[in-house]
Structure formats: C-alpha cells, structure tokens
Motif scaffolding. Sequence first.
Motif, PDB file in Angstrom:
ATOM      1  N   CYS B  62     -56.026 -48.497-106.455  1.00 34.17           N
ATOM      2  CA  CYS B  62     -55.966 -47.935-105.090  1.00 34.17           C
ATOM      3  C   CYS B  62     -54.712 -48.440-104.376  1.00 34.17           C
ATOM      4  O   CYS B  62     -54.018 -47.672-103.702  1.00 34.17           O
ATOM      5  CB  CYS B  62     -57.186 -48.342-104.269  1.00 34.17           C
ATOM      6  N   LEU B  63     -54.436 -49.736-104.530  1.00 35.55           N
ATOM      7  CA  LEU B  63     -53.255 -50.312-103.872  1.00 35.55           C
ATOM      8  C   LEU B  63     -51.986 -49.633-104.360  1.00 35.55           C
ATOM      9  O   LEU B  63     -51.066 -49.355-103.587  1.00 35.55           O
ATOM     10  CB  LEU B  63     -53.165 -51.813-104.172  1.00 35.55           C
ATOM     11  N   ILE B  66     -51.766 -46.079-102.762  1.00 37.08           N
ATOM     12  CA  ILE B  66     -51.556 -46.108-101.302  1.00 37.08           C
ATOM     13  C   ILE B  66     -50.088 -46.461-101.025  1.00 37.08           C
ATOM     14  O   ILE B  66     -49.404 -45.777-100.255  1.00 37.08           O
ATOM     15  CB  ILE B  66     -52.494 -47.136-100.620  1.00 37.08           C
ATOM     16  N   THR B  67     -49.599 -47.524-101.676  1.00 33.00           N
ATOM     17  CA  THR B  67     -48.215 -47.950-101.409  1.00 33.00           C
ATOM     18  C   THR B  67     -47.209 -46.916-101.932  1.00 33.00           C
ATOM     19  O   THR B  67     -46.192 -46.655-101.294  1.00 33.00           O
ATOM     20  CB  THR B  67     -47.928 -49.333-102.043  1.00 33.00           C
ATOM     21  N   LEU B 248     -44.430 -59.056-110.282  1.00 27.79           N
ATOM     22  CA  LEU B 248     -44.493 -58.582-108.896  1.00 27.79           C
ATOM     23  C   LEU B 248     -45.656 -57.628-108.675  1.00 27.79           C
ATOM     24  O   LEU B 248     -46.269 -57.627-107.606  1.00 27.79           O
ATOM     25  CB  LEU B 248     -43.178 -57.879-108.523  1.00 27.79           C
ATOM     26  N   GLY B 249     -45.940 -56.779-109.646  1.00 30.82           N
ATOM     27  CA  GLY B 249     -46.985 -55.755-109.474  1.00 30.82           C
ATOM     28  C   GLY B 249     -46.399 -54.530-108.789  1.00 30.82           C
ATOM     29  O   GLY B 249     -45.523 -54.649-107.922  1.00 30.82           O
ATOM     30  N   LEU B 250     -46.882 -53.354-109.179  1.00 28.61           N
ATOM     31  CA  LEU B 250     -46.332 -52.098-108.631  1.00 28.61           C
ATOM     32  C   LEU B 250     -46.480 -51.977-107.105  1.00 28.61           C
ATOM     33  O   LEU B 250     -45.552 -51.529-106.435  1.00 28.61           O
ATOM     34  CB  LEU B 250     -46.975 -50.895-109.325  1.00 28.61           C
ATOM     35  N   PRO B 251     -47.647 -52.378-106.502  1.00 30.93           N
ATOM     36  CA  PRO B 251     -47.739 -52.232-105.039  1.00 30.93           C
ATOM     37  C   PRO B 251     -46.628 -52.977-104.301  1.00 30.93           C
ATOM     38  O   PRO B 251     -46.022 -52.443-103.375  1.00 30.93           O
ATOM     39  CB  PRO B 251     -49.110 -52.834-104.707  1.00 30.93           C
ATOM     40  N   PHE B 252     -46.339 -54.204-104.742  1.00 23.30           N
ATOM     41  CA  PHE B 252     -45.288 -55.000-104.099  1.00 23.30           C
ATOM     42  C   PHE B 252     -43.932 -54.310-104.256  1.00 23.30           C
ATOM     43  O   PHE B 252     -43.131 -54.261-103.319  1.00 23.30           O
ATOM     44  CB  PHE B 252     -45.271 -56.403-104.718  1.00 23.30           C
ATOM     45  N   VAL B 255     -43.628 -51.499-101.881  1.00 16.06           N
ATOM     46  CA  VAL B 255     -43.426 -51.978-100.506  1.00 16.06           C
ATOM     47  C   VAL B 255     -41.967 -52.377-100.301  1.00 16.06           C
ATOM     48  O   VAL B 255     -41.350 -52.040 -99.284  1.00 16.06           O
ATOM     49  CB  VAL B 255     -44.394 -53.148-100.188  1.00 16.06           C
TER      50      VAL B 255
END
Lengths: 54, 430
Positions: B62-63, B66-67, B248-252, B255
Amino acid sequence: MAILYTIISVCYYLIIAFITFVIARNLVKTKNFQEAILFSVMLMPFILRILRIK
Amino acid sequence: MYFHAGLILAVIAVSFGIAKALKLSVELSMLVAAVAAAIVHSGGAIPVRHLVEGSFTYLDVCLIFITATFFMNLIKESGGVAFLVRSIVTAFHKSRALCLFFLTLLLLIPGALTGSGATTVLTVGTLVGTVLTYMGISEKRVAAIIFICAAMSAAAPPVNLWAMMAAAGSNMPYVGFFVPLLVLSLAGSLFAMFFLGGKGKKVELSEALKELPAPPEKMNWVRVGIPFVVLIFLIMAGRIWPHSIPTLGLPFMFVVASIFAIFLSPKKLEILKIATNTINTLIPLVGIMIVVGILIQIMALSGARGLISLAVVTLPMWVLFAALWLILPVSEGLLQYAVAPLLGVPLILLFNMKGMDAIIALSAMAVMWPMGDILPPTAVVGRATVMELKFKGRYYKDFLKTSLIPMGFILLIATLFLIFSNELSFLVGG
C-alpha cells in the motif's frame, strides 16, 4: 550505517504519519457512509504502526 | 477438517453475495465476508487479533502505490505529463509508427511505477487518447488501446502487485521478474497499439496541440526528467553498490523523487490538495489491499485457504494450461487483487513442485490477471477508461468487443510463457 537506518526508519514513520493525516482528513470530510467505514479500516494499520504497537 | 474449511468457504461466499445484494462496495463486502467467517470459525467471538494482523499483510505494498501515485500526480500537476505528450506529438507527428511507439512507452510509465492501471488512465490516459483521436483512430479503438496499455502498465516492472503479493505469499523473493514482465507487457501493449491504431491518418498537429493542455512556460526536459533520473538512480544504486547503500525501500525512493518534482515544478504545487486527491483516487485500491489481507488471514486461520490450495494443486496440469487464460481474468474481475494470494500462491507452489520455472510462470500469470480489469463486477480499469475518455459507445458491444483480439493475443503469449517456462528461464535476471 546504523545512523542511516535510524534516519530512514524515522522518515518512514513521517511518511506513514502524513498518509494517516490525509486519510483521517478524508474520513472527517466524506459524507458517504461506506467510504467512512473503509477509511476507518484503512486507518487501523497506519495508526498502529505510528504508535509502534505493530 | 474438510467440513469445517468447506463451511467457512460457504460462509464467505454467502455473506459476500448478501453484502453485494445490499449494494455494499466490493471492499466492504469482502470485509463483511471476512468478519462473518471469523465469527463462525471462533464459535461466536470476533478474533480481533487476527483481523488486525491481517490488515498489516500488504501495508508495505500500500505504501508503495500511495507514494508512487503521489509522485505521478505531482508530475501531472506540474505540467510534466502534458509537456511529454506535446513533445512526443511535435517531434514524431510525421512518423506514425514512432509516434505510436513513444505514446505506448508513455502509457506504460505510470502503471509500471505504481502497479495500478487506473493510475495510468487517470494521469496520461486522457491526453494520449486525445492524440490518438487526432490520428484518425475511432473512439472505441482509442478506449480499447488505453485500457489494454493501462492493464499492461500495471503488469510492467518494477511494480507488479499480483506478482509481489503471490511471491510474498509463497516465501519467494520478488527478484528476477523484471525482464519476463517487461517482455510480456511491452509485447502486449505494442501489439494492442499497432493492431488497433496502426492504420489512420497523419496527426493533425495544430488541432491536436490546440486540444492538449499547455504546460507552464518554464517546463522543460530537465524539470520533468530529473525526478525520474533520481528515482532510477536510487533503484539502481542499491543493486550496483549493495554493501555501501542502505536499503531504502521503494516508498522512500518515491518520496525523494517527489521532493525533487516539487522543487523543480515551474508552478507552485498544492501538496496537501494533491495528496488528498491521491488518497481519494486510491480508496478502492488501498481499501481492497487491507481488506484482502484480513480475508486471507481469516481463511488461513480457518483452513479455507488450505482447502483452495489443495483443490488447485490436485488439478491435472493440462487442465490448468487449458483454463488459466480464462480463470485468471474472470477471477480478477470478481475479486481484484485478492486472487493473487488466493489462487496465485497455490498455483506457483504447484508449478515449482512440477519443476517449472516459478518466476517465468508467475510473470505469465501476473500479466493475465490485469486483463480481467475490464470484466464485471469490478471492472476498475475498464470503468475508469470509459469515464475518463467520456466514451459514448456501448461498454460490451463496442469497448469490450474491440479489446478482445489484443486481449486474446496477450493471454496466448502468457500461456506460452507458462507452458515453456523452463525454456524461457534465460529471461530471469536481477
């Protein structure tokens, strides 16, 4: 590296806090009952994550 | 044990049907089904712990979308998407093939980054649709092209939600899917674009540009390109320097790229308004992901998920090869992303057990599922397409019928990938 991971972790909490704020804002504004229930369900994991309960 | 699991499945089906009959949305109907099943399983009590636990299953996914959708909306609101479409039309209006090729690539980007076909329709669908209309393509063909390219964009890497959810459910890392998903989604979208839009007239440049929204004067390639370059750099950096760059992860990453998009935008962006619109657009998607997590948790708790898995893994292989092209899109139309963990996980475990290449097989299935986004009762991307394009024709006789041949082509190549997964295993990369 440990400091970097702490910073990234804090950033994730901030991202989740921002998303929680926007969902909560939409929950307050919506006049659709079904949407309101869905927003409430959507909020659950985000709030618990911010509170570090889960 | 079989009786109890079967009873739970029956409770889920009946309560879902009743909730739908009471005009509840698909997401709420699934929630009602999950709660009803949980109550029956626990003998009258509500297992709150499992309901909460389930809501976390796809929180990371979901994160991501959304990002990612927020990032795409920032690009759109800053005038970046309009700039890209106008640039493609201006540069390639004399060559139909090149124009169609670059428009296809542009259609693939939003869904590839967000994992959602609806995002493609909402961000670039209308603008590309306008250009296609001025290329002499009929209304129903334009709608079919936008739908199929949107569905293929959702299947395109790096983010394919069906593959991610099924991989997560079968303890399989989401690694190695990039090339197989890219080959399938690119082949499918290019076939649809050239089959449906290959013939027509030359682009009426002045007319098309008059119809397209004008980007802000200061918008240029640097302003629109840098956020994408930053995003690609962050994605690649982790692979090039795995020991020096933190995860880092895709949401970061989205952002960070969004921050660049905000600062490089030639006009002031109303960030809170864009974020609110993003969430509003994503209600069905985020909602369904969280509810699906709850449903899956309750099904696993009660043994119903195991029963489905058992039914699937005992089917003969030839039946699966002959029927999956139909079963997967139809189930997607019925349950949306829920089908990935429900059917995808047992299928991928079965294929793995039979010695097939699990990555190629899951990639093939993850390209078949989005085809069902045009089918009722949900038809999320199909409905978004006809609404955004203000399609005046008939949904089934015009829109769906026109989409059938490209859909058939995509389902055929995906089935071939499934059958020849071992021969195609050379496609599996990083």
